[in-house]
Scaffold this motif. Structure first.
Motif, PDB file in Angstrom:
ATOM      1  N   THR A 168       0.834  -1.213   0.000  1.00 30.54           N
ATOM      2  CA  THR A 168       0.000   0.000   0.000  1.00 30.54           C
ATOM      3  C   THR A 168       0.857   1.247   0.000  1.00 30.54           C
ATOM      4  OG1 THR A 168      -1.764  -1.160   1.195  1.00 30.54           O
ATOM      5  CG2 THR A 168      -1.816   1.240   1.219  1.00 30.54           C
TER       6      THR A 168
ATOM      7  N   ALA B 267      -5.745   1.158   1.107  1.00 34.48           N
ATOM      8  CA  ALA B 267      -5.623   0.670  -0.274  1.00 34.48           C
ATOM      9  C   ALA B 267      -6.925   0.905  -1.035  1.00 34.48           C
ATOM     10  CB  ALA B 267      -5.257  -0.809  -0.285  1.00 34.48           C
TER      11      ALA B 267
ATOM     12  N   TYR C 122      -4.597  -0.523   6.749  1.00 33.28           N
ATOM     13  CA  TYR C 122      -3.949  -0.407   5.437  1.00 33.28           C
ATOM     14  C   TYR C 122      -4.793  -1.017   4.326  1.00 33.28           C
ATOM     15  CZ  TYR C 122       0.234   1.723   7.267  1.00 33.28           C
ATOM     16  OH  TYR C 122       1.104   2.607   7.835  1.00 33.28           O
TER      17      TYR C 122
ATOM     18  N   ALA D 166      -1.949  -5.212  -2.930  1.00 36.57           N
ATOM     19  CA  ALA D 166      -2.218  -5.257  -1.491  1.00 36.57           C
ATOM     20  C   ALA D 166      -3.563  -5.918  -1.220  1.00 36.57           C
ATOM     21  CB  ALA D 166      -2.206  -3.833  -0.923  1.00 36.57           C
TER      22      ALA D 166
ATOM     23  N   CYS E 247      -1.655  -0.863  -4.734  1.00 40.43           N
ATOM     24  CA  CYS E 247      -2.837  -1.129  -3.909  1.00 40.43           C
ATOM     25  C   CYS E 247      -3.630  -2.346  -4.387  1.00 40.43           C
ATOM     26  CB  CYS E 247      -3.736   0.110  -3.894  1.00 40.43           C
ATOM     27  SG  CYS E 247      -2.914   1.535  -3.172  1.00 40.43           S
ATOM     28  N   GLU E 248      -3.647  -2.588  -5.679  1.00 38.85           N
ATOM     29  CA  GLU E 248      -4.359  -3.773  -6.174  1.00 38.85           C
ATOM     30  C   GLU E 248      -3.690  -5.050  -5.666  1.00 38.85           C
ATOM     31  OE1 GLU E 248      -4.547  -3.439 -10.378  1.00 38.85           O
ATOM     32  OE2 GLU E 248      -6.117  -1.902 -10.352  1.00 38.85           O
TER      33      GLU E 248
END
Length: 840
Positions: free
Chosen positions: A120, A153, A149, A128, A125-126
Motif C-alpha cells: 500500500t 488501499a 492499510y 495489497a 494497492c491492487e
C-alpha cells in the motif's frame, strides 16, 4: 548475539557511519532468547520510526546483514524475521521481501499485515488487496492491524463498493469500534463523499481524538449546503472532552467565508483570540480570507497587518480579497508591494491577480506579468494556465490564448472549458465546437460547466439539432435542473427560434436566478413576443427574483415594442427609486423606449441628465430623432458626439443612413455610407447594405439598388431581397419584384409577408391570374398569412386592431366612425380605386 544486534541497530539509528557485522564469536544461549527478544524488538521499532535512516543508500544492505545474522542464529522464521520483512518493504525491496514472506509461518496475521502495508505504501494497492484476499483464502484471520492499510488501499483505488464489503468483514471480526480501524473508515468515507456512512461510524466510536473530529469537520466543510452539520459538530466538540485545535477552527472559519457568515465568523474569531490561536499561521490566513470573502476587505487588511510573519498564503489571500471585492488597483499595488518585500509569488498569486488586469483594460500589463511568470519559471499549473487563457480571450487575442493552451501538456476539463468559453466570447463558434469534439476524442468527460459553455456556440450557429443532442446528454447526466445549465439551454432554444422549448426548459429549472429570468425575457422580446416578455417580467417580481440592469433593459425594450408608455414610465420610476438610473445601458434602453412611444422630449431629458455617456447612449438618441424624421437634429448629435471625443461605430452609421432614408436625403445617405469605411475604417456589414438599398428603394432608384446587390462582398440575404421587393411594390416594378421573390421563396419559403407583397403588387397592376397563382402556391406549401395588427394606447390601456376584426368591445362604434371618415375622404376626392381593397 541479541545484545550485538541491539547495539548495532541503536547505534545505526543515531549515527550516519556504517557498520560491519563480524561472523565470529556468536554463541547464542537459550537463556537469553526470551529475555533479549523484547530488547531487539524495541531496537527494531526505533529503527523503523527513524525514517531518515531508511533514506541512506545502505539501508537495504544493512537490513540484509541483519537478516543474515538472524538466519545464522536460526531465527529466520520468528517474530524478528517478520520485522525484517517489514524493513525490506520499507526499503522498497519487494523481491527479498517476497522470498522471506514465503518462508515465514503464514498462519499468523503479522507477515500478511506487513505485505499489505508495504504494498500500500509503495502504491501497489491492487496487489495489497490481492494479498488480503489470499490471506483469507489461506485461513489466516486478520487482526486489528490488518484493516487500516486495507482501507487505505481501497482509498487509493477509490472503490466504495469494495470498501463496503471490507466493512462487512470488519463488523464480522468486531474491529469496527477499534480506534485505528474506525478512524480509517471515517477517513475513507469522508474522502469519497459518503458522509452519512462516515458520520455513522464516527458516532459509534467509543474514543474520538482531535484528529478524528477534524476529519469530520473538514468533510462537512467541503459542502456549502452542509453548513449546519459543521456548526453542530463544532459545538458538540466544544461541549465534549476534546477541545478544538487550530485545524478545527480553520475548517469553521473557512466555511464562514464560503457562506459569507460574517457574524458567525467574527464570533469564531473571538474564540480564536480567547484560546491564543490567532498567531497560528493557518488560522490567521483563513481569517484574512474569511473577511475578504465577507466583503470586509478593510478588516482583512487589518488582520493581515496584525500578522507578525505573513507568509505567501497570507499575501495571496489579500490579493484575492482585493480582486473579489472589486479593488483592482489596490490588488495591483499590493502585488507590487509583495514583490518589493521579496516575497516570491506563485501560481496562485497570478491566478488571483489576472482579473484585475482584465478590469484595467491594459493588455500590455497582462503581457508584462506573463513575461514575469516565464522569467521566474513559475510553474504553469492548471489554474494559472486557465487564468492566462481567460485573460487573452477577454482581450480578444485568441491566437495568444491558443499558444498558452499548447505551452505544455497539462490540460484538463477546466482548460478545455476555458477555451470553449473564450472562443464563444470572441464569436468563434466553429472553433468552440471543434475543441468540444477534440475534448470528447481525448476521452475527457465534460462537466456541467463545459456543457453550459458549448450551448451558446450552438445558439450562435443556430444548430438546433446539435443543441438537442447536448440537451440529451445533459438530461442523462442529471444536469438539467442546475440553474446555469437551464439558463444556457433556454437561451439556446430561444436564439434558435424555438420559444416553446425555451419556455418548457425554463419551467423545469427548479432554482431560477436573475440570469435565468433575463434570458427568457430577452428571448421573448427579441422574437417579437413583447406581451409575453412583460408577463414574465411581472412574474419575476412575484417570485421575489432580483431585478438587475439587464432585466430593466429587456422590459423597456418590450414597452417600446408595445408602445405602452405608462408601463415604461412605471419602470422609469422603479429605476429612480432603486438607483438603476445611473447605469449607462439601462438609460440607453430608456431613451429608446421613449422614442418608440413617440415622446422625444422625455428621451432627450433622459439623455441630458445622464451623468455618464458612451457610444450606446449617443447611438440611442441619434436613432430616436432619425426614426422620427428629424435628420438635422440627428446629424447635429452625430457631430457633437465626435466633438465630445466619442468615436462613431457601425451602429452609429446605421442610424445615420436610416435617418437619411426616412428624410429622403439619398445623396447624403450615400455620402455617409462611404465616409464610414473611407474615413473611419469600418467595413460595411449586411445591415448597412440593407439600409443603403432601402434608401435607394424609397427614392425609386431601383436599378441602382439592384446594382448594389451585385457589388456587395457577400451574397444578399432575405432581408435585402425583402427590402427590394417592398420598394418594387411601392414603385410598381413587377419584373424586379419577380426576381426578388424567386430568391425569397428559396431562402425563406414559409414567410407569408413576401407572398403578400408580391400578390399586392400584381393586384395593383390588375394581373389577377398572377394573384391566383400566388394564392395556390401558398396553399401548396402550407404557408398561412399572419394577419397584420396595430395598436394604440388610450387611458393606460392598449387596444389592438386587425383587418375585418370585430372582437373589440367597441367595434360597432369604431366601424361607424371609419365609415364616416371614408365618406369624408371620398368627398375630398382623395380615394384611389384600391383604397379599400384588401387581398387577405
Amino acid at each position: 548475539m541479541f545484545r550485538r544486534i541491539s547495539r548495532i541497530i541503536l547505534r545505526d539509528s543515531i549515527s550516519n557511519c556504517g557498520f560491519l557485522l563480524s561472523s565470529g564469536d556468536f554463541t547464542p544461549k537459550s537463556a537469553y532468547n526470551l529475555q533479549r527478544t523484547e530488547e531487539v524488538l524495541a531496537s527494531f521499532a526505533l529503527l523503523l520510526q527513524k525514517k531518515s535512516v531508511l533514506s541512506f543508500p545502505s539501508a537495504n544492505q544493512r537490513t540484509k546483514e541483519i537478516h543474515a545474522q538472524l538466519t545464522v542464529s536460526g531465527l529466520q522464521d520468528g517474530i524478528l524475521a517478520t520485522r525484517v520483512l517489514g524493513m525490506y518493504l520499507m526499503c522498497n525491496n519487494y523481491d527479498d521481501a517476497q522470498k522471506l514472506f514465503c518462508r515465514l509461518q503464514l498462519c499468523y496475521a503479522a507477515p500478511w499485515n506487513w505485505m499489505i502495508r508495504g504494498l500500500t505504501v509503495m502504491g501497489h494497492c491492487e496487489n495489497a488487496m490481492l494479498f488480503y484476499f489470499k490471506m483469507l483464502a489461506f485461513g489466516t484471520h486478520p487482526d486489528k492491524y490488518t484493516f487500516p492499510y486495507v482501507i487505505k488501499a481501497c482509498g487509493f483505488l477509490r472503490d466504495v463498493g469494495l470498501l463496503k464489503l471490507i466493512h462487512t468483514m470488519i463488523k464480522y471480526f468486531r474491529f469496527e469500534l477499534d480506534v485505528y480501524v474506525g478512524s480509517a473508515l471515517v477517513k475513507f468515507y469522508s474522502d469519497n463523499e459518503c458522509l452519512h456512512d462516515a458520520r455513522d461510524v464516527f458516532n459509534r466510536l467509543p474514543q474520538r481524538d482531535v484528529v478524528l473530529w477534524n476529519v469530520m469537520l473538514d468533510a462537512y466543510s467541503r459542502y456549502e449546503d452542509l453548513a449546519d452539520h459543521v456548526l453542530g459538530l463544532f459545538q458538540e466538540m466544544r461541549e465534549g472532552e476534546v477541545q478544538p485545535n487550530s485545524v478545527a477552527y480553520t475548517c469553521v472559519i473557512r466555511l464562514c467565508g464560503l457562506k459569507s457568515l460574517l457574524c458567525l465568523g467574527t464570533q469564531v474569531h473571538c474564540l480564536v483570540l480567547k484560546f491564543g490561536l490567532d498567531m497560528d499561521f493557518a488560522v490567521a490566513n483563513t481569517l484574512v480570507s474569511m473577511y475578504a470573502k465577507c466583503n470586509c476587505v478593510f478588516s482583512a487588511r487589518k488582520m493581515f497587518d496584525f500578522t507578525t510573519q505573513a507568509d505567501l498564503i497570507t499575501w495571496n489571500a489579500m490579493v484575492g480579497g482585493y480582486v473579489q471585492n472589486g479593488f483592482m488597483k489596490d490588488a495591483l499595488s499590493f502585488f507590487q508591494k509583495m514583490i518589493a518585500t521579496n516575497v516570491n509569488p506563485d501560481s496562485t498569486t497570478f491566478s488571483s491577480l489576472f482579473p484585475s488586469v482584465i478590469d484595467s483594460g491594459c493588455l500590455n500589463q497582462g503581457k508584462e506579468i506573463h513575461a514575469f511568470i516565464i522569467r521566474h519559471e513559475i510553474v504553469l499549473d492548471v489554474h494559472l494556465k486557465n487564468a492566462l487563457i481567460d485573460m487573452y480571450f477577454k482581450f480578444m487575442d485568441a491566437n495568444m490564448a491558443y499558444k498558452v493552451f499548447n505551452q505544455n501538456s497539462s490540460v484538463d476539463v477546466v482548460i478545455f472549458t476555458a477555451m470553449i468559453s473564450g472562443f464563444v466570447l470572441n464569436g468563434m463558434n466553429d472553433e468552440a465546437l471543434k475543441f468540444f469534439r477534440w475534448m470528447l476524442n481525448m476521452k475527457m468527460k465534460p462537466n456541467a460547466v463545459t456543457l453550459a459553455s458549448v450551448l451558446p456556440a450552438c445558439a450562435g450557429l443556430v444548430t438546433l439539432n446539435l443543441g438537442k443532442e447536448l440537451h440529451g446528454i445533459i438530461i442523462r447526466r442529471g444536469h438539467e435542473k442546475r440553474c446555469y445549465v437551464g439558463s444556457a439551454l433556454s437561451d439556446m432554444y430561444g436564439k434558435c427560434g424555438n420559444l416553446d422549448l425555451c419556455y418548457r426548459v425554463f419551467l423545469r429549472t427548479s432554482e431560477r436566478d436573475s440570469v435565468c429570468w433575463n434570458s427568457i425575457i430577452t428571448n421573448f422580446c427579441q422574437s417579437g413576443k413583447p406581451e409575453e416578455a412583460m408577463h414574465l417580467f411581472r412574474n419575476m417580481g412575484f417570485e421575489r427574483a432580483k431585478y438587475d440592469c439587464v432585466t430593466i433593459s429587456a422590459a423597456l425594450s418590450a414597452c417600446g415594442s408595445l408602445c405602452t408608455l405608462h408601463h415604461g414610465k412605471e419602470i422609469h420610476s422603479f429605476m429612480v427609486r432603486n438607483a438603476y438610473n445611473f447605469d449607462i445601458f439601462t438609460n440607453s434602453a430608456l431613451i429608446d423606449m421613449y422614442a418608440k412611444c413617440g415622446n422625444l422630449d422625455l428621451a432627450q431629458h433622459v439623455f441630458d441628465v445622464m451623468p455618464y455617456k458612451n457610444e450606446v447612449s449617443w447611438n440611442s438618441i441619434i436613432a430616436a430623432y432619425g426614426n422620427h424624421g428629424y435628420l438635422n437634429q440627428s446629424l447635429k448629435l452625430f457631430h457633437n458626439m465626435q466633438n465630445k471625443g466619442f468615436q462613431p461605430d457601425h451602429v452609429t452609421f446605421l442610424t445615420i443612413i436610416s435617418a437619411c432614408g426616412h428624410a429622403g436625403q439619398v445623396e447624403q445617405g450615400k455620402s455617409y455610407f462611404h465616409v464610414m469605411f473611407r474615413d473611419h475604417g469600418i467595413d460595411p456589414r449586411m445591415e448597412h447594405y440593407a439600409c443603403l438599398i432601402d434608401l435607394l428603394g424609397r427614392a425609386g432608384r431601383l436599378e441602382e439598388a439592384f446594382h448594389v446587390t451585385k457589388t456587395m462582398p457577400f451574397p444578399p440575404d432575405a432581408g435585402i431581397w425583402g427590402t427590394i421587393l417592398g420598394a418594387c411594390r411601392i414603385h410598381g416594378n413587377a419584373e424586379l419584384a419577380e426576381l426578388a421573390s424567386e430568391h425569397l421563396v428559396n431562402m425563406d419559403p414559409q414567410n407569408s409577408g413576401y407572398y403578400v407583397l408580391l400578390s399586392n403588387l400584381h393586384a395593383d397592376s390588375g394581373a389577377w391570374t398572377k394573384v391566383d397563382e400566388i394564392r395556390d402556391l401558398m396553399k401548396q406549401r402550407g404557408v398561412k398569412k399572419i394577419r397584420g395588427e396595430s395598436w394604440i394606447e388610450v387611458n393606460k390601456s392598449s387596444h389592438v386592431f386587425a383587418a375585418a376584426d370585430k372582437s373589440h368591445s367597441q367595434s360597432c362604434d369604431i366601424y361607424e366612425v371609419l365609415s364616416y371618415l371614408l365618406l369624408e375622404i371620398q368627398d375630398e376626392g382623395d380615394v384611389t380605386e384600391h383604397c379599400a381593397f384588401s387581398f387577405f
